[in-house]
Design a protein around this motif. Sequence first.
Motif, PDB file in Angstrom:
ATOM      1  N   SER A 116     -30.301  41.582  -1.888  1.00  0.00           N
ATOM      2  CA  SER A 116     -30.542  40.529  -2.884  1.00  0.00           C
ATOM      3  C   SER A 116     -30.716  39.178  -2.217  1.00  0.00           C
ATOM      4  O   SER A 116     -31.610  38.391  -2.585  1.00  0.00           O
ATOM      5  CB  SER A 116     -29.384  40.473  -3.883  1.00  0.00           C
ATOM      6  N   GLU A 120     -34.178  36.974  -2.359  1.00  0.00           N
ATOM      7  CA  GLU A 120     -34.108  35.637  -2.941  1.00  0.00           C
ATOM      8  C   GLU A 120     -34.696  34.579  -2.010  1.00  0.00           C
ATOM      9  O   GLU A 120     -35.253  33.581  -2.466  1.00  0.00           O
ATOM     10  CB  GLU A 120     -32.648  35.278  -3.273  1.00  0.00           C
ATOM     11  N   ARG A 125     -42.811  37.556  -5.158  1.00  0.00           N
ATOM     12  CA  ARG A 125     -42.867  37.023  -6.516  1.00  0.00           C
ATOM     13  C   ARG A 125     -43.516  38.067  -7.428  1.00  0.00           C
ATOM     14  O   ARG A 125     -44.077  39.053  -6.964  1.00  0.00           O
ATOM     15  CB  ARG A 125     -43.671  35.731  -6.547  1.00  0.00           C
ATOM     16  N   SER A 126     -43.432  37.822  -8.717  1.00  0.00           N
ATOM     17  CA  SER A 126     -44.027  38.726  -9.680  1.00  0.00           C
ATOM     18  C   SER A 126     -45.517  38.914  -9.393  1.00  0.00           C
ATOM     19  O   SER A 126     -46.222  37.951  -9.094  1.00  0.00           O
ATOM     20  CB  SER A 126     -43.842  38.169 -11.091  1.00  0.00           C
ATOM     21  N   THR A 148     -33.701  44.914  -6.996  1.00  0.00           N
ATOM     22  CA  THR A 148     -33.889  43.464  -7.065  1.00  0.00           C
ATOM     23  C   THR A 148     -35.369  43.105  -7.140  1.00  0.00           C
ATOM     24  O   THR A 148     -35.771  42.224  -7.907  1.00  0.00           O
ATOM     25  CB  THR A 148     -33.249  42.790  -5.843  1.00  0.00           C
ATOM     26  N   ALA A 149     -36.185  43.797  -6.372  1.00  0.00           N
ATOM     27  CA  ALA A 149     -37.615  43.511  -6.371  1.00  0.00           C
ATOM     28  C   ALA A 149     -38.233  43.796  -7.736  1.00  0.00           C
ATOM     29  O   ALA A 149     -39.003  42.987  -8.275  1.00  0.00           O
ATOM     30  CB  ALA A 149     -38.310  44.333  -5.286  1.00  0.00           C
ATOM     31  N   ARG A 152     -37.693  41.270 -10.343  1.00  0.00           N
ATOM     32  CA  ARG A 152     -38.510  40.064 -10.170  1.00  0.00           C
ATOM     33  C   ARG A 152     -39.973  40.304 -10.518  1.00  0.00           C
ATOM     34  O   ARG A 152     -40.807  39.434 -10.299  1.00  0.00           O
ATOM     35  CB  ARG A 152     -38.404  39.579  -8.725  1.00  0.00           C
TER      36      ARG A 152
END
Length: 267
Positions: A116, A120, A125-126, A148-149, A152
């Motif tokens: 994570s 971060e 990014r999306s 986590t990916a 996002r």
Amino acid sequence: MSERPRGEETRAGEPGDGGTPAEQFFDAAIGLLRRARDEEAQPIAAAGGLIADTVAGGGRLFAFGAGHSSLAAQDLVYRAGGLALMNLLTVPGVVGVDVTPATLGSALERVDGLASAVIESSPLRSGDLLVIISLSGRNALPVEMAMTARARGVKVIGVTSVAYASETKSRHSSGTYLRDHCDLVLDSKIAVGDAELTLDTIPAPFAPASTVVTTALLQAVMATAAAALAERGIEPPLLRSGNVDGGHEWNGRILREYRDRIFYQQG
């Protein structure tokens, strides 16, 4: 040429067993490659299409692997014949065996919260896509990275041996594996333990084939992605060898054109 059935031991060097240990390893690797080609054809096609979608949509590509799984990830990055947009997502201490002691990398794979923190602070990014390579898929790092990916808005392709999920215990607090948190999964077919041969005079199985098979799977995916882009009328952003005439000039053009989506050339 013989193929070792799943779960059956290969006895290297015994009379009538199919040749020398070297020949048996080649036979085992070829058998696994054939299985990957035939049994993973649909996931390979889907993964190639997903990468093409990401490139066409302006997204960025990333690959991650810990320990020796990192070798297959690195083979995708800044690679002659490969997509220039593939970036290596690095986690200090776990990329390859370049940390001392080498066992530290294995320990870091089991640390909760590390993935994570890495994501971060990464450019993910999306709309991007992340390839996560983990033979066992059981450690906290790849599981948490996939979770986590995706949270996002990043698409995740996992490359793992599905057998580990039924034959080992997860080391993540959720009790899940990498395969449980991916948009697509490619199964390398590698048996638990990653060793293809045995010999009566050697107390442990030997001759791992996971790097051979995983690298081949991923290059098949990248070839599929390049062809899919071409079918859409998009020139695949491929790199050429710097050791052929005109290679540096070609690569310079590609790197300039896609500089906002390539992170390995930034200082």
